[in-house]
Design a protein around this motif. Structure first.
Motif, PDB file in Angstrom:
ATOM      1  N   SER A  20       0.860  -1.193   0.000  1.00 40.98           N
ATOM      2  CA  SER A  20       0.000   0.000   0.000  1.00 40.98           C
ATOM      3  C   SER A  20       0.892   1.237   0.000  1.00 40.98           C
ATOM      4  N   ARG A  21       0.360   2.346  -0.524  1.00 44.70           N
ATOM      5  CA  ARG A  21       1.140   3.592  -0.588  1.00 44.70           C
ATOM      6  C   ARG A  21       0.401   4.723   0.095  1.00 44.70           C
ATOM      7  N   ILE A  22       1.176   5.638   0.653  1.00 42.30           N
ATOM      8  CA  ILE A  22       0.632   6.848   1.268  1.00 42.30           C
ATOM      9  C   ILE A  22       1.304   8.039   0.596  1.00 42.30           C
ATOM     10  N   HIS A  23       0.484   8.934   0.037  1.00 37.37           N
ATOM     11  CA  HIS A  23       0.965  10.126  -0.655  1.00 37.37           C
ATOM     12  C   HIS A  23       0.545  11.345   0.167  1.00 37.37           C
ATOM     13  N   VAL A  24       1.493  12.122   0.656  1.00 33.81           N
ATOM     14  CA  VAL A  24       1.177  13.320   1.435  1.00 33.81           C
ATOM     15  C   VAL A  24       0.945  14.474   0.455  1.00 33.81           C
ATOM     16  N   THR A  25      -0.287  14.998   0.442  1.00 35.62           N
ATOM     17  CA  THR A  25      -0.620  16.082  -0.486  1.00 35.62           C
ATOM     18  C   THR A  25      -0.511  17.449   0.172  1.00 35.62           C
ATOM     19  N   GLN A  28       2.376  17.518   6.960  1.00 28.04           N
ATOM     20  CA  GLN A  28       3.489  16.660   7.335  1.00 28.04           C
ATOM     21  C   GLN A  28       2.998  15.588   8.302  1.00 28.04           C
ATOM     22  N   ILE A  29       3.401  14.328   8.083  1.00 25.52           N
ATOM     23  CA  ILE A  29       2.997  13.241   8.970  1.00 25.52           C
ATOM     24  C   ILE A  29       4.214  12.434   9.411  1.00 25.52           C
ATOM     25  N   CYS A  30       4.048  11.750  10.522  1.00 23.11           N
ATOM     26  CA  CYS A  30       5.053  10.826  11.022  1.00 23.11           C
ATOM     27  C   CYS A  30       4.413   9.441  11.032  1.00 23.11           C
ATOM     28  N   GLU A  51       5.150  17.261   2.683  1.00 20.77           N
ATOM     29  CA  GLU A  51       4.268  17.459   1.530  1.00 20.77           C
ATOM     30  C   GLU A  51       4.954  17.013   0.248  1.00 20.77           C
ATOM     31  N   GLY A  52       4.242  16.190  -0.542  1.00 18.82           N
ATOM     32  CA  GLY A  52       4.773  15.693  -1.809  1.00 18.82           C
ATOM     33  C   GLY A  52       5.463  14.339  -1.703  1.00 18.82           C
ATOM     34  N   ALA A  53       5.687  13.860  -0.490  1.00 18.87           N
ATOM     35  CA  ALA A  53       6.382  12.583  -0.299  1.00 18.87           C
ATOM     36  C   ALA A  53       5.437  11.398  -0.460  1.00 18.87           C
ATOM     37  N   LYS A  69       1.008  19.000  11.851  1.00 23.94           N
ATOM     38  CA  LYS A  69       0.193  20.166  11.501  1.00 23.94           C
ATOM     39  C   LYS A  69      -0.951  19.674  10.632  1.00 23.94           C
ATOM     40  N   ASP A  70      -1.876  20.539  10.261  1.00 23.77           N
ATOM     41  CA  ASP A  70      -3.006  20.109   9.424  1.00 23.77           C
ATOM     42  C   ASP A  70      -2.468  19.423   8.170  1.00 23.77           C
ATOM     43  N   THR A  71      -2.988  18.217   7.915  1.00 23.01           N
ATOM     44  CA  THR A  71      -2.429  17.363   6.872  1.00 23.01           C
ATOM     45  C   THR A  71      -3.523  16.686   6.059  1.00 23.01           C
ATOM     46  N   GLU A  72      -3.203  16.433   4.806  1.00 20.67           N
ATOM     47  CA  GLU A  72      -4.076  15.649   3.939  1.00 20.67           C
ATOM     48  C   GLU A  72      -3.205  14.649   3.200  1.00 20.67           C
TER      49      GLU A  72
END
Length: 107
Positions: A20-25, A28-30, A51-53, A69-72
């Motif tokens: 599975s993949r996670i794309h940060v649009t 920032q997430i940990c 963002e972008g990773a 911080k606020d993340t999508e």
């Protein structure tokens, strides 16, 4: 794909499959993967994504996603495994046997 939004300091605990993949649009997430021996309370291997990773899950298991911080981010499920050559051969042989049976019985 599935879009998830997290507010600052919000945490999401989710079971994910390998591949599975996670794309940060945005934001920032940990990511913290659970231990290999199955303890859902001990998380290791922290990975910070900006963002972008994009991150590809290496093995199935629990994943702790925390937003600083606020993340999508977008979650992309792993693709189903392709049939192995042995399964394809077995399926083919079964189909041939069924066709021969139908021909012999006249159905």
């Amino acid at each position: 794909m599935h879009i998830t939004t997290l507010r600052a300091h919000q945490v999401l605990n989710s079971y994910v499959k390998a591949g599975s993949r996670i794309h940060v649009t945005a934001g920032q997430i940990c990511l913290s993967e659970a231990a290999a021996w199955g303890d859902a309370y001990g998380f290791f291997h922290e990975t910070m994504l900006h963002e972008g990773a994009t991150y590809q899950v290496k093995r199935s298991g629990w994943l702790l996603i925390s937003a600083s911080k606020d993340t999508e981010f977008l979650s992309e499920l792993a693709q189903p495994a392709q049939l192995t050559p042995l399964i394809r051969l077995t399926t083919f042989c079964y189909a041939v046997t069924q066709a021969a049976h139908l021909r012999l019985t006249g159905i």
